[in-house]
Design a protein around this motif. Structure first.
Motif, PDB file in Angstrom:
ATOM      1  N   TYR A  82       0.859  -1.171   0.000  1.00 27.02           N
ATOM      2  CA  TYR A  82       0.000   0.000   0.000  1.00 27.02           C
ATOM      3  C   TYR A  82       0.904   1.233   0.000  1.00 27.02           C
ATOM      4  O   TYR A  82       2.101   1.135   0.292  1.00 27.02           O
ATOM      5  N   GLN A 129       0.804   5.721   0.907  1.00 22.91           N
ATOM      6  CA  GLN A 129       0.051   6.822   1.498  1.00 22.91           C
ATOM      7  C   GLN A 129       0.820   8.115   1.376  1.00 22.91           C
ATOM      8  O   GLN A 129       1.999   8.189   1.746  1.00 22.91           O
ATOM      9  N   LYS A 156      -3.794  12.034   2.570  1.00 18.96           N
ATOM     10  CA  LYS A 156      -4.598  11.147   1.729  1.00 18.96           C
ATOM     11  C   LYS A 156      -4.778   9.802   2.405  1.00 18.96           C
ATOM     12  O   LYS A 156      -4.047   9.442   3.328  1.00 18.96           O
ATOM     13  N   GLN A 157      -5.751   9.058   1.920  1.00 24.44           N
ATOM     14  CA  GLN A 157      -5.973   7.719   2.452  1.00 24.44           C
ATOM     15  C   GLN A 157      -4.925   6.751   1.906  1.00 24.44           C
ATOM     16  O   GLN A 157      -4.407   6.928   0.806  1.00 24.44           O
ATOM     17  N   ARG A 158      -4.661   5.726   2.721  1.00 25.86           N
ATOM     18  CA  ARG A 158      -3.759   4.679   2.259  1.00 25.86           C
ATOM     19  C   ARG A 158      -4.457   3.908   1.139  1.00 25.86           C
ATOM     20  O   ARG A 158      -5.638   3.559   1.245  1.00 25.86           O
ATOM     21  N   GLU A 159      -3.739   3.637   0.050  1.00 23.92           N
ATOM     22  CA  GLU A 159      -4.341   2.962  -1.095  1.00 23.92           C
ATOM     23  C   GLU A 159      -3.555   1.714  -1.465  1.00 23.92           C
ATOM     24  O   GLU A 159      -2.326   1.662  -1.304  1.00 23.92           O
ATOM     25  N   LEU A 160      -4.283   0.724  -1.959  1.00 21.93           N
ATOM     26  CA  LEU A 160      -3.641  -0.504  -2.419  1.00 21.93           C
ATOM     27  C   LEU A 160      -2.836  -0.234  -3.680  1.00 21.93           C
ATOM     28  O   LEU A 160      -3.324   0.391  -4.613  1.00 21.93           O
ATOM     29  N   ALA A 175      -3.298  -1.753  -8.698  1.00 25.75           N
ATOM     30  CA  ALA A 175      -4.026  -0.516  -8.910  1.00 25.75           C
ATOM     31  C   ALA A 175      -3.868  -0.118 -10.371  1.00 25.75           C
ATOM     32  O   ALA A 175      -2.808  -0.336 -10.983  1.00 25.75           O
TER      33      ALA A 175
END
Length: 121
Positions: A37, A39, A43-47, A60
């Motif tokens: 992931y 971040q 911002k939000q943590r994203e895969l 992604a």
């Protein structure tokens, strides 16, 4: 308890490459999915990418064709090969693993401490 140690982050120019590693150690009977992931501040943590114990992968859309996730089950290690890096890839990258510590026991998700990747000229 399980520990994850990440390595491989750093500063790279646009178009460059980096390889992240994440090694799991401790009380491990089996590891299911492993993943990365990222971040950015605010911002939000994203895969970014994930890989199952059988080797199936998921990415992604923003990294497809540029990043490759792989794992070495004998070493309990997951890798992220990042090519053609862009400034928007700049973030803290975190690995995670889903670990079972005993036969028929529950699965828990563990996280690495994070490694900074900065893409800038």
């Amino acid at each position: 308890q399980v520990q994850l140690v990440e390595s491989g982050g750093g500063l790279v120019q646009p178009g460059g490459s980096l390889r992240l590693s994440c090694a799991a150690s401790g009380s491990i009977f089996s590891i299911n999915a492993m993943g990365w992931y990222r971040q950015d501040p605010g911002k939000q943590r994203e895969l970014v990418a994930a890989i199952t114990s059988g080797g199936s992968t998921n990415y992604a859309d923003s990294v497809k064709g540029r990043f490759t996730i792989s794992r070495d089950n004998a070493k309990n290690t997951v890798y992220l090969q990042m090519n053609s890096l862009k400034p928007e890839d700049t973030a803290v990258y975190y690995c995670n693993t889903d670990v079972r510590s005993r036969p028929n026991g529950p699965t828990y998700r563990y996280w690495g401490q994070g490694t900074q990747v900065t893409v800038s000229s």
